[in-house]
Scaffold this active site. Structure first.
Site, PDB file in Angstrom:
ATOM      1  N   GLU A  76       0.844  -1.060  -0.069  1.00  0.00           N
ATOM      2  CA  GLU A  76       0.075  -0.027  -0.053  1.00  0.00           C
ATOM      3  C   GLU A  76       0.878   1.035  -0.172  1.00  0.00           C
ATOM      4  O   GLU A  76       0.617   2.278  -0.423  1.00  0.00           O
ATOM      5  CB  GLU A  76      -0.982   0.289   1.197  1.00  0.00           C
ATOM      6  CG  GLU A  76      -2.100   0.981   0.934  1.00  0.00           C
ATOM      7  CD  GLU A  76      -2.688   1.186   2.349  1.00  0.00           C
ATOM      8  OE1 GLU A  76      -2.572   0.715   3.293  1.00  0.00           O
ATOM      9  OE2 GLU A  76      -3.513   2.229   2.280  1.00  0.00           O
ATOM     10  N   ASP A  77       1.949   1.290   0.760  1.00  0.00           N
ATOM     11  CA  ASP A  77       2.400   2.424   1.117  1.00  0.00           C
ATOM     12  C   ASP A  77       4.078   2.521   0.385  1.00  0.00           C
ATOM     13  O   ASP A  77       4.668   3.496   0.404  1.00  0.00           O
ATOM     14  CB  ASP A  77       2.672   2.740   2.547  1.00  0.00           C
ATOM     15  CG  ASP A  77       1.785   2.934   3.177  1.00  0.00           C
ATOM     16  OD1 ASP A  77       0.541   3.492   2.407  1.00  0.00           O
ATOM     17  OD2 ASP A  77       1.527   3.119   4.377  1.00  0.00           O
TER      18      ASP A  77
END
Ligand code: MN
Length: 712
Positions: A76-77
Site C-alpha cells: 500500500e505505501d
C-alpha cells in the site's frame, strides 16, 4: 522497537520450527521498503509493522502471519508489489498481504451506525484467511496505541471506527484482550471528560480503601484453600469504559454503581469450577440475577466461564468469574489461543496449518455454536458488500450484478437502469460484483426492464420486479393483438364492432373491462369466434348453418360469395356431411383422404395425418377423395407452430407479418412460455398450401421468430 533478533527469538520461543531465514528477510525488507518514511509521531515508519509483528507474537501466531504482519503496509505505501512478495516470501504471505492491502482501501464513509454491522461483515467476508483479520486487528491496535500523535479530526474518526467496527470484530472472534484495549483508547479519545472523571473517581476510591483488592483476593484464596480447591485468584477494577457503558445502560451515576471490582478464580478443571462456585455461594450472599453459566452454554464466540455477583469479603459487592486456564486463554485470545492449545497437544507440532486446524476444530466440536464465528466467516462467503456513491453499504448474494444492486437501492432505480460505473469505470450490467466495489447506477427515464436481465440477476427482488414489469407489458401486447383479431373477425362478417357491442358480454368471459376481453383473445384463452357468438348469438345458425366447422374458431373472415358453396372436394358420396379434421388441417395442395366417421359424416384428413393410424384396420371407412378445381377460392385453416422471442412487440410483429401475407389469424394459443420465448399455435386462414408456405417463409424471416413450421 523490537530488534530483529528479539522478534525471531520471540517467535522461536513458541515455535521452534519457525522459518528464521524468512523472518529475518521480511524484517529487513520492511525496513528497506519503508526507508525514510516517518510516522506522525516522528518515529521511522518501519517501527509500525515491526510493532504489529510483536503484537502478533503475543497470540503465538505462525511465521507466515508474523512475516505478513511485517510486510502488511509495503504494497500500500511503498513501491513493493504483490508479485515481488510472492517471489520472495511465497504464495501464502502474498495472499495475506494482498487481503490486507484490499482492506486498507475500503473505508466506511457513512455516518449511519446501521452500516457498521454490514461493514464488519464486509471485513469478515474479505478476510478469507482468518490471519488477515488477526493482522488487521493488530495493525489497528498499534495505530490506536499511537493515536495521540494524530490531528484531532483523525483521532475522532479513527476512534469512532474502532469502537463501531474493530472492537466488536475482535469480540466476535473472541479476542477479549484486543477488544478491551481498543475500547479503552477509543473511549478516552471520544469521551475525554467521562474518561477523566471515572478515572479520577476510581483513583479516589483506591486511595480511600487502599488495599481493598488485595484484601479480597487474600480472603477468596483462603476460602478456596479451605474447600480444597487449587486455584489462582486475581482481581481488578473494572475498566473505565465498561463502567461508563454500565452507567449509560442503567442510567446510573458512578456512585450508584456498586460492583466496580471484578475477581477471577482460575481452577484446574470444569468440575473444580462448579465446586469453587459452590464455595462462593455458600459463603457469601448472592446478588439476584447475576449468575450466568457460560460453561454449559458458551457465548456464540466460544467464551466459557461462570459469572456470579455476591456481597463478598469486606462487605463489598463484587463480580466473580470462575474458569479453567484453558477457558481463560481462549476467552482472552480467542481463536488464536484455541489453536495454540491444539498445537501444544500435538507431540510433533511440525506444521502450523492454521486454517486446517480451525476447520478440524469446527468439525470435531460437538456444539456448532462453539466456533460460530468461523462458520460466520464462511457464511459471509456467500455475500458481497458494495458501496453506493454516498458510502452506504449494500449487502447482496454472491454473483450479484449492478442490476441486483440497482433494485436493492430502489425498484425505481432498477427499472430505469441503463448502465453502471463500477469503481468509476463503465461496466456491462451483467458484471459480477466483488466485495468492496463502489457501484454507481446510471439511469434513464426512457429505460424499461429487459427480459434479458432475468437471465443474470440473482436477487429475488430484481427477479420479481423484472417479471412484474414484463407481465404488465405483455398484457399491453395481448390487448393490442386481441383487438386486432376481434376487429378483423367482426368486420370480415360485416358485423358491427366496437367497445359498445362488447360491454354487454363482459360477464360471459368473466371480464371486467373490454380490455380484459381483448387480452383474453390476444392470449388465446378465448377465441374471437366465441366472442362473436356471444355478441350475436343467432349469427352462426342463420349464416353459417351449412358449414361444418372443423374446430371452434374456424372460418372467420371468409369471403361471402364462397359461403354457400359446399366443400370443394371430389369423390364424396353425395349428400354426406363432411368436415375438415381438426388434427391436421388439410389445405388445397395437400394430398387428402376421407374417413367415414360414426355419426359425423366424412372427416377430411391429410394423407400423412397421425390420426389415420387408428383406422388402419378398417379399410372400408377410407374414401379416396381429392381437392376440387375451385378449392383454392375457399378459405381453409392452416395450423402453424411458431417459437417467438419473448420481447416487447414480438407478438405485434408476428401478426403484422401474417397480415401482410394476406393470412388471417383465426385463433392463437400460447402452448409454452418462458422468460426468453413463447411457443404458439397459430391458426391462419389461407386459400391453399402455397399461401401457407409463403406465410411460413415470411414469418421465418423475422428476427423475432426462431422457429416456424406447420403443426401436425
Ligand atoms: Mn498498518
Amino acid at each position: 522497537m523490537l530488534r530483529q533478533y528479539e522478534l525471531v527469538d520471540l517467535v522461536k520461543s513458541y515455535d521452534p520450527d519457525a522459518n528464521e531465514d524468512a523472518l529475518n528477510r521480511a524484517y529487513v525488507y520492511a525496513m528497506k521498503k519503508h526507508g525514510a518514511q516517518l510516522r506522525t509521531s516522528g518515529d521511522p515508519y518501519y517501527s509500525h509493522p515491526i510493532e504489529v509483528a510483536g503484537i502478533l507474537t503475543k497470540f503465538k501466531l505462525d511465521s507466515t502471519s508474523i512475516i505478513a504482519g511485517l510486510l502488511h503496509d509495503t504494497v500500500e505505501d511503498t513501491d513493493a508489489t504483490i508479485e515481488e512478495i510472492k517471489e520472495l516470501f511465497g504464495e501464502q504471505v502474498a495472499q495475506i498481504v494482498d487481503g490486507l492491502t484490499k482492506l486498507a482501501m475500503i473505508e466506511l464513509k457513512s455516518k449511519d451506525t446501521k452500516q457498521a454491522e454490514n461493514f464488519r461483515k464486509l471485513l469478515l467476508a474479505m478476510s478469507e484467511d482468518i490471519r488477515v483479520l488477526l493482522i488487521k486487528l493488530a495493525d489497528r491496535l498499534h495505530n490506536m496505541r499511537t493515536i495521540q500523535y494524530c490531528a484531532e479530526e483523525k483521532r475522532l474518526r479513527i476512534s469512532r471506527e474502532t469502537l463501531d467496527i474493530y472492537a466488536p470484530l475482535a469480540e466476535r472472534i473472541g479476542m477479549q484482550e484486543i477488544k478491551t484495549e481498543l475500547e479503552q483508547i477509543a473511549f478516552r479519545e471520544l469521551h475525554k471528560e467521562a474518561y477523566e472523571s471515572i478515572t479520577a473517581r476510581l483513583n479516589f476510591l483506591r486511595e480511600k480503601g487502599s488495599d481493598l483488592v488485595p484484601a479480597i483476593i487474600r480472603q477468596l484464596e483462603k476460602d478456596m484453600a479451605e474447600g480444597g480447591i487449587r486455584c489462582e485468584v486475581s482481581g481488578r477494577e473494572k475498566s473505565p469504559y465498561s463502567i461508563w457503558c454500565k452507567m449509560q445502560k442503567k442510567n446510573a451515576s458512578f456512585e450508584q454503581l456498586s460492583d466496580i471490582m471484578a475477581f477471577r478464580i482460575i481452577v484446574d478443571d470444569v468440575a473444580a469450577c462448579y465446586q469453587a462456585l459452590g464455595i462462593v455461594h455458600s459463603k457469601y450472599h448472592m446478588v439476584p440475577r447475576r449468575f450466568k453459566d457460560y460453561i454449559s452454554t458458551p457465548k456464540p464466540n466460544g467464551y466459557k466461564s461462570l459469572h456470579t455477583g455476591v456481597i463478598g469479603p469486606e462487605n463489598t459487592r463484587i463480580e466473580i468469574q470462575i474458569r479453567t486456564q484453558e477457558m481463560h486463554e481462549v476467552n482472552e485470545k480467542g481463536v488464536a489461543a484455541h489453536w495454540a492449545y491444539k498445537q501444544g497437544e500435538k507431540t510433533a507440532g511440525k506444521n502450523f496449518r492454521w486454517i486446517q486446524e480451525l476447520l478440524e476444530i469446527l468439525e470435531e466440536s460437538s456444539s456448532p455454536e462453539e466456533f460460530l464465528d468461523n462458520t460466520k466467516l464462511e457464511m459471509y462467503n456467500d455475500q458481497v458488500f458494495c458501496f453506493t456513491p454516498k458510502g452506504d453499504l449494500i449487502g447482496l448474494p454472491v454473483n450479484s450484478t449492478p442490476v441486483d444492486f440497482a433494485y436493492a437501492v430502489h425498484s425505481k432505480v432498477g427499472n430505469t437502469c441503463v448502465g453502471a460505473k463500477i469503481n468509476g469505470e463503465i461496466k456491462p450490467l451483467r458484471t459480477i460484483l466483488k466485495n468492496g466495489d463502489q457501484v454507481e447506477v446510471l439511469t434513464s427515464k426512457a429505460q424499461h426492464p429487459s427480459p434479458e436481465w432475468d437471465r443474470f440477476v440473482v436477487t429475488g427482488k430484481a427477479k420479481a420486479a423484472i417479471r412484474r414489469y414484463i407481465r404488465a407489458n405483455k398484457r399491453e401486447q395481448f390487448i393490442t393483438l386481441g383487438e386486432q383479431i376481434l376487429e378483423r373477425t367482426f368486420k370480415g362478417e360485416n358485423l358491427e364492432f366496437g367497445e359498445k357491442v362488447l360491454i354487454s358480454v363482459l360477464p360471459n368471459f368473466e371480464a371486467e373491462s373490454v380490455e380484459d376481453i381483448y387480452a383474453k383473445v390476444g392470449e388465446g384463452i378465448v377465441s374471437a369466434w366465441d366472442v362473436l357468438k356471444a355478441v350475436y348469438p343467432s349469427y352462426k345458425q342463420s349464416k353459417l348453418g351449412k358449414v361444418v366447422k372443423s374446430f371452434k374458431a374456424k372460418s372467420l373472415g371468409r369471403d361471402k360469395k364462397n359461403k354457400a358453396e359446399p366443400l370443394p372436394i371430389k369423390g364424396l358420396i353425395p349428400g354426406m356431411a363432411v368436415h375438415f379434421a381438426g388434427c391436421c388441417h388439410p389445405l388445397p395442395g395437400d394430398r387428402i383422404v376421407g374417413i367415414v366417421t360414426t355419426g359425423k359424416g366424412v372427416a377430411v384428413h391429410s394423407i400423412d395425418c397421425k390420426a389415420l393410424e387408428k383406422y388402419a384396420s378398417e379399410p372400408e371407412r377410407w374414401l379416396d377423395i381429392s381437392w376440387g378445381d375451385a378449392a383454392e377460392s375457399d378459405l381453409h385453416v392452416g395450423r402453424l407452430k411458431i417459437i417467438l422471442a419473448n420481447e416487447p412487440g414480438a407478438l405485434g410483429d408476428l401478426s403484422n407479418i401474417i397480415a401482410r401475407a394476406e393470412g388471417n389469424i383465426a385463433n392463437l394459443n400460447i402452448t409454452n412460455r418462458t422468460m426468453s420465448y413463447f411457443e404458439l399455435i397459430v391458426d391462419v386462414e389461407v386459400h391453399d398450401l402455397k399461401q401457407l408456405n409463403d406465410i411460413i417463409a415470411a414469418v421465418k424471416s423475422s428476427k423475432v421468430v426462431s422457429y416456424a413450421a406447420r403443426a401436425n
